[in-house]
Design an enzyme around this catalytic site. Structure first.
Site, PDB file in Angstrom:
ATOM      1  N   SER A 112      16.572 153.467  36.577  1.00 39.17           N
ATOM      2  CA  SER A 112      16.334 154.423  35.505  1.00 39.17           C
ATOM      3  C   SER A 112      16.690 153.886  34.127  1.00 39.17           C
ATOM      4  CB  SER A 112      17.091 155.716  35.810  1.00 39.17           C
ATOM      5  OG  SER A 112      16.693 156.742  34.938  1.00 39.17           O
ATOM      6  N   HIS A 113      17.635 154.530  33.454  1.00 46.58           N
ATOM      7  CA  HIS A 113      17.976 154.176  32.072  1.00 46.58           C
ATOM      8  C   HIS A 113      19.071 153.117  32.000  1.00 46.58           C
ATOM      9  CE1 HIS A 113      20.212 157.438  33.766  1.00 46.58           C
ATOM     10  NE2 HIS A 113      21.225 157.108  33.015  1.00 46.58           N
ATOM     11  N   ASP A 276      12.489 156.486  29.035  1.00 48.24           N
ATOM     12  CA  ASP A 276      13.502 155.599  29.628  1.00 48.24           C
ATOM     13  C   ASP A 276      12.885 154.517  30.515  1.00 48.24           C
ATOM     14  OD1 ASP A 276      12.805 157.120  31.821  1.00 48.24           O
ATOM     15  OD2 ASP A 276      14.827 157.053  32.677  1.00 48.24           O
ATOM     16  N   ASP A 278      12.245 153.984  33.672  1.00 45.06           N
ATOM     17  CA  ASP A 278      11.209 154.282  34.668  1.00 45.06           C
ATOM     18  C   ASP A 278      10.296 155.423  34.248  1.00 45.06           C
ATOM     19  OD1 ASP A 278      13.354 156.037  34.906  1.00 45.06           O
ATOM     20  OD2 ASP A 278      12.881 156.484  37.006  1.00 45.06           O
ATOM     21  N   ASP A 280      10.783 158.656  33.414  1.00 49.08           N
ATOM     22  CA  ASP A 280      10.910 160.079  33.742  1.00 49.08           C
ATOM     23  C   ASP A 280      11.651 160.876  32.665  1.00 49.08           C
ATOM     24  OD1 ASP A 280      13.348 158.961  34.355  1.00 49.08           O
ATOM     25  OD2 ASP A 280      13.499 159.804  36.385  1.00 49.08           O
ATOM     26  N   ARG A 281      12.361 160.194  31.767  1.00 45.64           N
ATOM     27  CA  ARG A 281      13.082 160.926  30.715  1.00 45.64           C
ATOM     28  C   ARG A 281      12.314 160.871  29.396  1.00 45.64           C
ATOM     29  NH1 ARG A 281      19.592 160.092  31.173  1.00 45.64           N
ATOM     30  NH2 ARG A 281      19.734 160.483  33.420  1.00 45.64           N
ATOM     31  N   LYS A 375      10.879 164.371  37.166  1.00 45.56           N
ATOM     32  CA  LYS A 375      10.733 164.680  35.755  1.00 45.56           C
ATOM     33  C   LYS A 375       9.743 163.680  35.164  1.00 45.56           C
ATOM     34  CE  LYS A 375      15.243 162.526  35.192  1.00 45.56           C
ATOM     35  NZ  LYS A 375      16.544 162.895  35.763  1.00 45.56           N
TER      36      LYS A 375
END
Ligand code: G1P
Ligand code: ZN
Length: 542
Positions: A112-113, A276, A278, A280-281, A375
């Site tokens: 992720s982030h 982010d 990947d 999703d944010r 998300k």
């Protein structure tokens, strides 16, 4: 040639709901990735005859890991794997491909982030056939398998050319290398009024999208600049890099400081956004105005019907407990159900699958809807663009109108990071022990009306999750919430969430931290984080 290689359990392979995350070097150690992938296949009843989606956020080791997983899938008898070109897929695009192709799940490579690179983080996550992150029963079964594993299956074969779109063959398994963007872009085109957004850009609307050298670069380029006609150069840092250019691919005012600066400059763009690692944010910014994720969720819920995909109205709105109650006020006005769930996207999945909620979001820069089961950063950005195009107003005007109608919920999250675990736990247990005595008492001149350790019963399957965060509510709905982060990798992180609602019309334009100064003092009086840890203040304020 197919081989069965003997192996033995490796410690520390318990995946959370965001998968298994470790330092990249840990993943690269012999057998580590292989054990986890074999355990995943074993835990879902084998891979024989099944189909999967595979892709990742492009971080260091993404390409190597994808080749290993393909060869293991083939050796385990899988029928087909759909892979994004270059082994790239954003998390939302992977979720969509799983659903679109009705596969038996998917494997997403991402942390992720978190920063990427040989000395940073790597991650792997299994998503189930509904497109969402594996529920606890599945992650637990995977973990149990990792503890009993004795062999893994591997195909000895040359690498698949993942840069070449088309159908490849690998030990009898079909590998479909697909454009990572195409199906996702088609989904977005069905939800939003692309013609209206195109007209907006054609009229001179200026936007900056910071892809943070992560996976959304190709998506944002293709959709914003390609299909919607945003000016070339709208998307910056668009090339996914194995180390994200040495930055945190984390879309918030701290890590996207350059974007914030541009948006607050006198002649800044009309609209800014970032995503982010990947994808999703999301973070959304107007010229000279930052949109808190809690407000963003509320605005999207209040205006969703302006977008074609949501014209029929919303079934319900869900938010995580620490997210501000701004969305609840919208739900009440719309006469639809609102849900308050524990932190983590998996709780939304159940509501989305059951058709009880349409839009959901978290204060941690995550928003999404029932179009998939993760998300979705770009989705939120396109929803904002659709709303702006329809309302023909600036972000500041839209927010101002929202606050005048629903009141403004001032909100901020204060993170105290990398605390000694014992100190952080002492703060939490200390406050937890006093919760029962708090209702009715005055703190900083404000009366507490309730205090509890948040427990949630899933309205669909009845399951109960306890210990989800300490929640102290004051007269008028102001709140102080404390919880320990479940995703940090160093020591313990206390997250303190502050919120205060102002009905208006007066007091809607205060600086956020000023408006929350009383709540911050109340939190310190209640929990004593600074006193107990010796910290002068939070490490990160969002
Ligand atoms: C953080 C966020 C949370 C999000 C999770 C996974 O978890 O706060 O909202 O669901 O990352 O992206 P935390 O570190 O707070 O446990
Ligand atoms: Zn992410």
């Amino acid at each position: 040639m197919l081989t069965e290689r003997p192996t033995q359990p490796i410690a520390g392979q318990r995946p959370g709901t965001s998968g298994l995350r470790k330092k990249t070097a840990v993943f690269m150690a012999p057998g580590y990735l292989e054990n986890f992938v074999q355990a995943t296949f074993d835990a879902i009843g084998g891979a024989g005859g099944k189909s999967f989606v595979l892709g990742g956020d492009g971080r260091f080791f993404n390409d190597r890991a994808a080749q290993v997983i393909l060869k293991m899938a083939a050796a385990n008898g899988a029928a087909r794997v759909i892979v994004g070109q270059g082994a790239l897929l954003s998390t939302p695009a992977a979720s969509h491909l799983i659903r679109l192709n009705r596969t038996d799940g998917g494997i997403i490579l991402s942390a992720s982030h978190n920063p990427g690179g040989p000395d940073e983080d790597f991650g792997i996550k299994f998503n189930t056939p509904n497109g969402g992150p594996a529920p606890e029963a599945v992650t637990e079964a995977i973990f149990q398998r990792t503890q009993a594993i004795e062999r893994y299956r591997m195909l000895e074969a040359p690498d698949v050319d993942l840069d070449r779109i088309g159908v490849h063959e690998l030990g009898g398994m079909e590998v479909s290398v697909v454009d990572p963007v195409a199906d996702y872009a088609a989904l977005m085109a069905g939800l939003f009024d692309f013609a209206a957004i195109r007209a907006l850009f054609a009229g001179g609307f200026r936007m900056r999208f910071d892809a943070m050298h992560a996976v959304t670069g190709p998506y944002a380029r293709a959709i914003l600049e390609g299909r919607l006609g945003a000016a070339p150069g709208t998307v910056i840092n668009a090339l996914p890099l194995p180390d994200f250019g040495g930055h945190h691919p984390d879309p918030n005012p701290v890590w996207a400081a350059a974007l914030m600066e541009e948006m607050f400059a006198p002649d800044g763009p009309d609209f800014g956004a970032a995503s982010d690692g990947d994808g999703d944010r999301n973070m959304v910014v107007g010229r000279g105005i930052y949109v808190s994720p809690s407000d963003s969720l509320a605005v999207l819920a209040a205006n969703a019907q302006l977008a074609p995909g949501y014209r029929g109205g919303l079934k319900g709105v869900a938010r995580s407990m620490p997210t501000s109650a701004a969305a609840d006020r919208v739900a009440a006005a719309l006469g639809i159900e609102s849900y308050e769930t524990p932190t983590g996207w998996k709780f939304f999945g159940s509501l989305l699958d059951a058709g009880r909620a349409t839009i959901c979001g978290e204060e941690s820069f995550g928003t999404g809807s029932d179009h998939l089961r993760e998300k979705d950063g770009l989705w939120a950005v396109l929803m904002w663009l659709n709303i702006i195009a329809e309302r023909k107003e600036s972000v500041a005007e839209i927010l101002g109108a929202h606050w005048r109608r629903f009141g403004r919920t001032y909100y901020s999250r204060h993170d105290y990071e990398a605390l000694p675990v014992a100190e952080a736990e002492a703060v939490m247990t200390g406050l937890k022990g006093r919760l029962g005595s708090l209702p009715g008492t005055l703190v900083e001149g404000m009366r507490i009306v309730s205090a509890d350790d948040f427990a949630y019963q899933d309205p669909v399957d009845g399951s109960v999750s306890r210990g989800q965060g300490l929640r102290i509510v004051f007269e008028g709905g102001a709140r102080v919430v404390l919880r320990l982060s479940g995703t940090g990798t160093e020591g313990a992180t206390i997250r303190l969430y502050l919120e205060r609602h102002v009905e208006g019309p007066e007091g809607l334009d205060q600086p956020v931290q000023e408006a929350l100064a009383g709540m911050s003092a109340a939190a310190e009086a209640l929990a004593g984080i600074r006193a107990a840890t010796g910290r002068a203040g939070p490490d990160v304020v969002t």
